[in-house]
Motif scaffolding. Sequence first.
Motif, PDB file in Angstrom:
ATOM      1  N   PRO A 292       0.840  -1.206   0.000  1.00 29.15           N
ATOM      2  CA  PRO A 292       0.000   0.000   0.000  1.00 29.15           C
ATOM      3  C   PRO A 292       0.874   1.254   0.000  1.00 29.15           C
ATOM      4  N   LEU A 293       0.503   2.224  -0.811  1.00 31.66           N
ATOM      5  CA  LEU A 293       1.179   3.507  -0.865  1.00 31.66           C
ATOM      6  C   LEU A 293       0.122   4.592  -0.734  1.00 31.66           C
ATOM      7  N   THR A 294       0.203   5.374   0.343  1.00 36.66           N
ATOM      8  CA  THR A 294      -0.763   6.445   0.580  1.00 36.66           C
ATOM      9  C   THR A 294      -0.205   7.755   0.043  1.00 36.66           C
ATOM     10  N   LEU A 295      -0.999   8.399  -0.804  1.00 35.60           N
ATOM     11  CA  LEU A 295      -0.593   9.636  -1.468  1.00 35.60           C
ATOM     12  C   LEU A 295      -1.237  10.838  -0.784  1.00 35.60           C
ATOM     13  N   TYR A 296      -0.407  11.818  -0.464  1.00 33.27           N
ATOM     14  CA  TYR A 296      -0.865  13.104   0.058  1.00 33.27           C
ATOM     15  C   TYR A 296      -0.527  14.192  -0.943  1.00 33.27           C
TER      16      TYR A 296
ATOM     17  N   THR B 280      -5.050   5.660  -1.296  1.00 33.20           N
ATOM     18  CA  THR B 280      -4.066   4.611  -1.035  1.00 33.20           C
ATOM     19  C   THR B 280      -4.110   3.622  -2.202  1.00 33.20           C
ATOM     20  N   MET B 281      -2.946   3.417  -2.818  1.00 36.46           N
ATOM     21  CA  MET B 281      -2.836   2.550  -3.990  1.00 36.46           C
ATOM     22  C   MET B 281      -2.031   1.311  -3.638  1.00 36.46           C
TER      23      MET B 281
ATOM     24  N   VAL C 274       4.285   6.086   2.501  1.00 35.83           N
ATOM     25  CA  VAL C 274       3.627   7.374   2.255  1.00 35.83           C
ATOM     26  C   VAL C 274       4.455   8.178   1.269  1.00 35.83           C
ATOM     27  N   VAL C 275       3.777   8.836   0.321  1.00 37.53           N
ATOM     28  CA  VAL C 275       4.432   9.780  -0.583  1.00 37.53           C
ATOM     29  C   VAL C 275       3.648  11.091  -0.523  1.00 37.53           C
TER      30      VAL C 275
ATOM     31  N   THR D 265     -10.795   3.245  -7.868  1.00 37.52           N
ATOM     32  CA  THR D 265     -11.570   4.457  -7.684  1.00 37.52           C
ATOM     33  C   THR D 265     -10.875   5.638  -8.332  1.00 37.52           C
ATOM     34  N   VAL D 266     -11.583   6.299  -9.197  1.00 36.69           N
ATOM     35  CA  VAL D 266     -11.064   7.503  -9.834  1.00 36.69           C
ATOM     36  C   VAL D 266     -11.879   8.673  -9.329  1.00 36.69           C
TER      37      VAL D 266
END
Length: 289
Positions: A38-42, A50-51, A89-90, A117-118
């Motif tokens: 999982p990579l959570t984008l801020y 989260t991708m 996290v990025v 989800t887009v």
Amino acid sequence: MKDFTVTPNTQDTRLFENIQGIDQHGRPVDTPVIEEKPLTLYLNSREIVTMMTICDYPEYLAIGYLLNQNMLSASDEVSSVEYDEDLGVVVVRTPNATDFEDKLRKKIQTSGCAQGTVFGDVMEKFEKIILDREAVLRTSWIYELSRKINQQPSLYLKVGAIHGCVLCEEDRPLIYMEDVGRHNAIDKIAGYMHAHNVSPKGKIFYTTGRLTSEMVIKTVQMEIPVLISRSGFTAWGVQLARDANLTLIGRAKGKRFLCLAGEERLEFDADLSTIRDEDAKYQRKGSHE
């Protein structure tokens, strides 16, 4: 520009794990399996999504995702991109606040793998883009690109269960990205193009995945006039390609391909008698159909 400026790193052991099991004969086997994390984008201080991704180019993935969701524009300045591998996290930072709150209010479910989800109105930018009408696609380029991409060492050939996308120019593959979801792979290329000021003019987009509406929309948003796939089409993907005047090539394997949109760009310069059928070891079945 030479072939393959960026390629999958098949030697990066962080991208796969060796797992023990048994085969059809009951014999013990040890096989590499792709890692997904999982990579959570801020965006600044706001959590976006989260991708699930292999995390090989998280910075490019983050920027490309925001660009393709219209949360960033090509003219927006990115002051920094910070990635914390331990936290998964990025954070993409811009010097000025961005107006993306409305885009978080509307969600649609898509057919994408690992990125379902887009956010936002995906047609916001699509209908305003005019693709290069002078662009051409020689059939010899299609065959040469397929040959070079198939023979390039990749995570797919090493471990499977993964999609690939390649930015190309004429018969030269330039930027090759892979991920568990084809949308992640295309977003990485969008992020790379933004970070390195790569123009879409004269470019071709090649993917191993299905030609769905989302793939067509993202290719058009990136202003690339040609999209080629080894796999098949969806009807809405074809209709959107026709609406946008995108040249859409599918089922490109061996000597075969099918063009369902933008056929006026095709130049039939290849001698089919000189084109070899695809070697069975390079045939990608199942995971990309």
